[in-house]
Design an enzyme around this catalytic site. Structure first.
Site, PDB file in Angstrom:
ATOM      1  N   SER A   1      -2.392   0.875  -4.915  1.00 22.83           N
ATOM      2  CA  SER A   1      -2.883   2.020  -4.161  1.00 22.83           C
ATOM      3  C   SER A   1      -4.173   2.593  -4.738  1.00 22.83           C
ATOM      4  O   SER A   1      -4.462   2.456  -5.928  1.00 22.83           O
ATOM      5  CB  SER A   1      -1.788   3.101  -4.178  1.00 22.83           C
ATOM      6  OG  SER A   1      -2.285   4.341  -3.742  1.00 22.83           O
ATOM      7  N   ASN A   2      -4.912   3.254  -3.859  1.00 16.70           N
ATOM      8  CA  ASN A   2      -6.077   4.032  -4.289  1.00 16.70           C
ATOM      9  C   ASN A   2      -5.691   5.227  -5.157  1.00 16.70           C
ATOM     10  O   ASN A   2      -6.513   5.742  -5.917  1.00 16.70           O
ATOM     11  CB  ASN A   2      -6.821   4.577  -3.056  1.00 16.70           C
ATOM     12  CG  ASN A   2      -7.754   3.554  -2.418  1.00 16.70           C
ATOM     13  OD1 ASN A   2      -8.130   2.557  -3.041  1.00 16.70           O
ATOM     14  ND2 ASN A   2      -8.142   3.804  -1.170  1.00 16.70           N
TER      15      ASN A   2
ATOM     16  N   ARG B   1      -8.831  13.182   5.920  1.00 14.76           N
ATOM     17  CA  ARG B   1      -8.464  11.780   5.688  1.00 14.76           C
ATOM     18  C   ARG B   1      -9.674  10.857   5.881  1.00 14.76           C
ATOM     19  O   ARG B   1      -9.916   9.957   5.086  1.00 14.76           O
ATOM     20  CB  ARG B   1      -7.322  11.382   6.621  1.00 14.76           C
ATOM     21  CG  ARG B   1      -6.933   9.908   6.594  1.00 14.76           C
ATOM     22  CD  ARG B   1      -6.246   9.488   5.310  1.00 14.76           C
ATOM     23  NE  ARG B   1      -5.777   8.102   5.332  1.00 14.76           N
ATOM     24  CZ  ARG B   1      -5.483   7.405   4.242  1.00 14.76           C
ATOM     25  NH1 ARG B   1      -5.625   7.922   3.035  1.00 14.76           N
ATOM     26  NH2 ARG B   1      -5.044   6.170   4.333  1.00 14.76           N
TER      27      ARG B   1
ATOM     28  N   ASP C   1       0.864  -1.169   0.000  1.00 16.86           N
ATOM     29  CA  ASP C   1       0.000   0.000   0.000  1.00 16.86           C
ATOM     30  C   ASP C   1       0.914   1.236   0.000  1.00 16.86           C
ATOM     31  O   ASP C   1       2.072   1.164   0.440  1.00 16.86           O
ATOM     32  CB  ASP C   1      -0.869  -0.034   1.261  1.00 16.86           C
ATOM     33  CG  ASP C   1      -1.632   1.258   1.453  1.00 16.86           C
ATOM     34  OD1 ASP C   1      -2.332   1.673   0.523  1.00 16.86           O
ATOM     35  OD2 ASP C   1      -1.503   1.862   2.536  1.00 16.86           O
TER      36      ASP C   1
ATOM     37  N   TYR D   1      -0.227   5.053   0.741  1.00 15.74           N
ATOM     38  CA  TYR D   1      -0.507   6.113   1.716  1.00 15.74           C
ATOM     39  C   TYR D   1      -0.603   5.556   3.143  1.00 15.74           C
ATOM     40  O   TYR D   1      -1.440   4.714   3.426  1.00 15.74           O
ATOM     41  CB  TYR D   1      -1.796   6.849   1.355  1.00 15.74           C
ATOM     42  CG  TYR D   1      -1.749   7.430  -0.044  1.00 15.74           C
ATOM     43  CD1 TYR D   1      -0.763   8.350  -0.396  1.00 15.74           C
ATOM     44  CD2 TYR D   1      -2.650   7.038  -1.016  1.00 15.74           C
ATOM     45  CE1 TYR D   1      -0.697   8.873  -1.680  1.00 15.74           C
ATOM     46  CE2 TYR D   1      -2.596   7.559  -2.299  1.00 15.74           C
ATOM     47  CZ  TYR D   1      -1.622   8.478  -2.629  1.00 15.74           C
ATOM     48  OH  TYR D   1      -1.556   8.988  -3.897  1.00 15.74           O
TER      49      TYR D   1
END
Lengths: 219, 219
Positions: free
Chosen positions: A116-117, A41, A10, A12
């Protein structure tokens, strides 16, 4: 457990420190840095889940901006481009955690990837900023499947692109819910427990829990 | 807009006041009532979204308990059955908001339904506690479709059970994200804006925004 043929990270909160955004927030909105960062967030993640469930995907740059707008409105802060743009830009230059580079060095010889997003552009930017070009076999964004973590399509993307069986992939995330999603999919999972948060009560456990990625190689 | 042939209400936070849980939390954990309630509610919603995306449905009673366990762990509070059970029971006797009953009265003649994340048993319990037996044509739980709001299957359940076209249903929720999901599905949507929260930045707007359900009949 099957032998590990690839590490998938991942981004972040795992390789990159999202809370470095906090300093920028504090600069732009003195006295509101922590509160704004936290709200931002939380809302950012909420929007990834909500849009995925509603079937209304927008990319992570858009969602991050939308979440910031919501967070500013909640706190009664201005959110004109003068305020918003420098905060968004912080996402393009997030610092890696101090232990990230050495941890990656320790894994040389085994393929490493990011899953990752973040959008491809956001990910390229932080990887370049860290001086990590060429370090990853793949830099994979959910943008390819138009749905966010922890939907199984996201984890499938990594298995497919790497050409490695799910159970031969060690997935590393500091986000407990991401670890739960990856484990549900079938990866081996290491929860990078950088904070003091409890394990998520989602009926599934990571295979390993470590405090720093420097311990990844040890098992 | 099409003529309204049925009203469909969200339960928690819309007809019933979830924050009445706060008093019970404060009783069991003096000094931690607000913090525990907030964490609990946030985590409860998170778990509905995460489990829906992971395809690992558990009913709302289980998720509510899991979220409470997580929230207690986060705050370093005991979570043995002695503490947990009375807090869970609070969910079975939530008070309706003071304006809920009169609002329902004002709609007599048009079918009304509840569409909620709650389990059938949880919903029966709060409806009975409010003295509202027989007041709703349908009391619908996501448990029938094994996925949570805002997944479209949930809203489809209401349209199917009521036998009314989506655009002829007025859906009422105090949760902005629920309103966004219902509007995405195709309902007419009224966001019951009981708090001071901004509109969710999800690229879709409710048809109406009202501060009390007493204004439902006015348009």
């Amino acid at each position: 457990m099957a032998q590990i043929k690839a590490y998938v990270f991942d981004a972040y909160g795992t390789l990159f420190d999202v809370h470095s955004v906090q300093y920028r927030c504090e600069e732009v909105f003195p006295g509101h840095g922590i509160q704004l960062t936290t709200l931002w967030r939380n809302k950012q993640l909420q929007y990834t889940w909500l849009r995925s469930l509603m079937g209304r995907y927008e990319d992570f740059w858009t969602i991050t901006r939308d979440a910031l707008e919501y967070a500013c409105q909640t706190l009664g802060l201005d959110h004109r481009p003068e305020q918003i743009d420098p905060l968004m830009e912080a996402y393009l230059t997030l610092s890696p955690f101090p232990d990230s580079a050495e941890a990656l060095d320790s894994l040389v010889g085994t393929p490493c990837a990011i899953l990752s997003n973040g959008t491809p552009a956001m990910l390229r930017s932080v990887v370049k900023n860290a001086g990590w070009e060429g370090r990853f076999q793949h830099i994979l964004s959910v943008d390819a499947v138009k749905v966010y973590k922890p939907h199984p399509s996201v984890y499938q993307l990594a298995a497919s692109e790497l050409g490695v069986k799910a159970q031969e992939i060690m997935f590393v995330s500091s986000n407990g819910w991401d670890a739960a999603g990856a484990k549900t999919f079938g990866f081996q999972v290491c929860w990078l427990h950088r904070t003091t948060e409890p394990v998520e009560v989602l009926g599934i456990q990571p295979d390993r829990i470590i405090k720093t990625p420097l311990h990844l190689k040890e098992a």
